[in-house]
Design a protein around this motif. Structure first.
Motif, PDB file in Angstrom:
ATOM      1  N   SER A   1       0.481  -1.378  -0.420  1.00 47.33           N
ATOM      2  CA  SER A   1      -0.085  -0.220   0.287  1.00 47.33           C
ATOM      3  C   SER A   1       0.778   0.715  -0.204  1.00 47.33           C
ATOM      4  N   ARG A   2       2.267   1.187   0.132  1.00 43.29           N
ATOM      5  CA  ARG A   2       3.138   2.008   0.016  1.00 43.29           C
ATOM      6  C   ARG A   2       3.806   2.412  -0.799  1.00 43.29           C
ATOM      7  N   VAL A   3       4.176   1.123  -2.283  1.00 42.35           N
ATOM      8  CA  VAL A   3       4.549   1.344  -3.323  1.00 42.35           C
ATOM      9  C   VAL A   3       4.682   2.883  -3.827  1.00 42.35           C
ATOM     10  N   ARG A   4       5.123   3.045  -4.447  1.00 44.14           N
ATOM     11  CA  ARG A   4       4.713   4.822  -4.975  1.00 44.14           C
ATOM     12  C   ARG A   4       5.744   4.573  -6.333  1.00 44.14           C
ATOM     13  N   LEU A   5       4.964   4.790  -7.463  1.00 43.01           N
ATOM     14  CA  LEU A   5       5.145   5.040  -9.091  1.00 43.01           C
ATOM     15  C   LEU A   5       5.785   6.532  -9.339  1.00 43.01           C
ATOM     16  N   THR A   6       5.284   7.333  -8.595  1.00 37.34           N
ATOM     17  CA  THR A   6       5.861   8.840  -9.348  1.00 37.34           C
ATOM     18  C   THR A   6       6.614   8.814  -8.228  1.00 37.34           C
ATOM     19  N   SER A   7       7.553  10.365  -8.508  1.00 33.99           N
ATOM     20  CA  SER A   7       8.660  10.804  -7.475  1.00 33.99           C
ATOM     21  C   SER A   7       7.562  11.791  -6.310  1.00 33.99           C
ATOM     22  N   ALA A   8       8.041  11.384  -5.822  1.00 37.34           N
ATOM     23  CA  ALA A   8       7.631  12.539  -4.635  1.00 37.34           C
ATOM     24  C   ALA A   8       7.518  14.040  -4.493  1.00 37.34           C
ATOM     25  N   ILE A   9       8.382  14.523  -5.587  1.00 36.11           N
ATOM     26  CA  ILE A   9       8.387  15.889  -5.751  1.00 36.11           C
ATOM     27  C   ILE A   9       6.588  16.125  -6.797  1.00 36.11           C
ATOM     28  N   SER A  10       6.053  17.243  -5.619  1.00 34.81           N
ATOM     29  CA  SER A  10       5.138  17.636  -7.526  1.00 34.81           C
ATOM     30  C   SER A  10       5.375  18.453  -8.023  1.00 34.81           C
ATOM     31  N   HIS A  11       4.972  18.265  -8.690  1.00 28.26           N
ATOM     32  CA  HIS A  11       4.861  19.207 -10.258  1.00 28.26           C
ATOM     33  C   HIS A  11       3.733  20.076 -10.595  1.00 28.26           C
ATOM     34  N   GLN A  12       2.899  20.239  -9.842  1.00 28.56           N
ATOM     35  CA  GLN A  12       2.395  21.749  -9.714  1.00 28.56           C
ATOM     36  C   GLN A  12       2.621  22.654  -8.729  1.00 28.56           C
ATOM     37  N   PRO A  13       2.362  23.856  -9.509  1.00 23.87           N
ATOM     38  CA  PRO A  13       3.145  24.526  -8.531  1.00 23.87           C
ATOM     39  C   PRO A  13       2.690  25.244  -7.495  1.00 23.87           C
ATOM     40  N   PHE A  14       3.261  25.914  -6.267  1.00 29.72           N
ATOM     41  CA  PHE A  14       3.369  26.626  -5.042  1.00 29.72           C
ATOM     42  C   PHE A  14       2.507  27.769  -6.033  1.00 29.72           C
ATOM     43  N   GLU A  15       1.322  28.066  -4.976  1.00 27.71           N
ATOM     44  CA  GLU A  15       1.222  29.003  -5.476  1.00 27.71           C
ATOM     45  C   GLU A  15       1.472  30.453  -4.802  1.00 27.71           C
ATOM     46  N   THR A  16       1.770  30.517  -3.484  1.00 27.29           N
ATOM     47  CA  THR A  16       3.276  32.184  -2.835  1.00 27.29           C
ATOM     48  C   THR A  16       3.938  31.543  -2.745  1.00 27.29           C
ATOM     49  N   GLY A  17       5.083  32.667  -1.710  1.00 28.85           N
ATOM     50  CA  GLY A  17       6.419  32.453  -1.573  1.00 28.85           C
ATOM     51  C   GLY A  17       7.874  32.012  -2.110  1.00 28.85           C
ATOM     52  N   ASP A  18       8.747  31.260  -1.570  1.00 25.86           N
ATOM     53  CA  ASP A  18       9.540  31.256  -1.777  1.00 25.86           C
ATOM     54  C   ASP A  18       9.778  29.632  -2.398  1.00 25.86           C
ATOM     55  N   ARG A  19       9.602  29.329  -4.091  1.00 25.84           N
ATOM     56  CA  ARG A  19       9.212  28.364  -3.784  1.00 25.84           C
ATOM     57  C   ARG A  19      10.387  27.195  -4.026  1.00 25.84           C
ATOM     58  N   ASP A  20      12.172  27.439  -4.161  1.00 20.76           N
ATOM     59  CA  ASP A  20      13.227  27.058  -3.490  1.00 20.76           C
ATOM     60  C   ASP A  20      12.784  26.551  -1.663  1.00 20.76           C
ATOM     61  N   MET A  21      12.534  27.238  -1.064  1.00 16.82           N
ATOM     62  CA  MET A  21      12.585  26.862   0.544  1.00 16.82           C
ATOM     63  C   MET A  21      10.801  25.605   0.546  1.00 16.82           C
ATOM     64  N   ALA A  22      10.515  26.136  -0.192  1.00 19.45           N
ATOM     65  CA  ALA A  22       8.588  25.512  -0.164  1.00 19.45           C
ATOM     66  C   ALA A  22       9.670  23.805  -0.203  1.00 19.45           C
ATOM     67  N   MET A  23       9.774  23.757  -1.357  1.00 17.55           N
ATOM     68  CA  MET A  23      10.778  22.414  -2.224  1.00 17.55           C
ATOM     69  C   MET A  23      11.301  21.560  -0.555  1.00 17.55           C
TER      70      MET A  23
END
Length: 169
Positions: free
Chosen positions: A78-100
């Motif tokens: 139930s915990r097998v991931r088929l995609t990367s853990a990083i979201s490809h959806q953009p962050f709404e506001t703020g420092d994107r590097d810090m959010a990542m």
């Protein structure tokens, strides 16, 4: 309005909010959608009881957290991931590097500590409210928060003084 119409109206209005809680827990938008789907399915089954709750949002948030924690206790399949853990959806506001960076660090925090941090700081719940949502004591919430923040600090290389004020929140 029928029970089904009440349920549909509530869920339609709260889907975005539920996804915003689920994502920091699991670090994947698809998995967040699965968590939300499971929670709202359980909500439908218990709708008569849930709609009578003093705080329906709190009731549903507890359901979502418990779905996440139950999934963590499940088998490896139930915990097998088929995609990367990083979201490809953009962050709404703020420092994107810090959010990542924070997103990656949060993924390294054990599930129960992660749930505590999300409830305390993302949902802005008190220690008592978090304890109620997780079904544990306030002391457990405090220790899980401290351990989770320590893991975040070590992952982010943050000095103690910079995140120290967060624990008092």
């Amino acid at each position: 309005m029928s029970l089904d119409e009440e349920y549909t109206a509530y869920v339609s209005g709260r889907l975005s909010w539920l996804r915003k809680i689920a994502y920091p827990l699991c670090q994947d938008w698809h998995r967040a959608d699965d968590l939300v789907q499971t929670a709202i399915t359980r909500l439908y089954v218990k709708w008569r009881q849930a709609r009578a709750a003093d705080d329906l949002d709190a009731y549903v948030r507890v359901m979502l957290i418990r779905v996440f924690l139950a999934e963590q206790r499940g088998g490896w399949f139930s915990r097998v991931r088929l995609t990367s853990a990083i979201s490809h959806q953009p962050f709404e506001t703020g420092d994107r590097d810090m959010a990542m960076d924070i997103t990656r660090a949060l993924a390294a925090v054990p599930p129960r500590q992660r749930a505590t941090l999300v409830l305390r700081f993302h949902c802005d719940l008190s220690v008592e409210q978090t304890a109620h949502a997780l079904g544990c004591s306030t002391g457990t919430v405090k220790s899980q928060t401290a351990r989770g923040l320590a893991t975040l600090r070590s992952m982010l290389g943050a000095p103690e003084s910079r995140l120290a004020r967060t624990e008092d929140h």
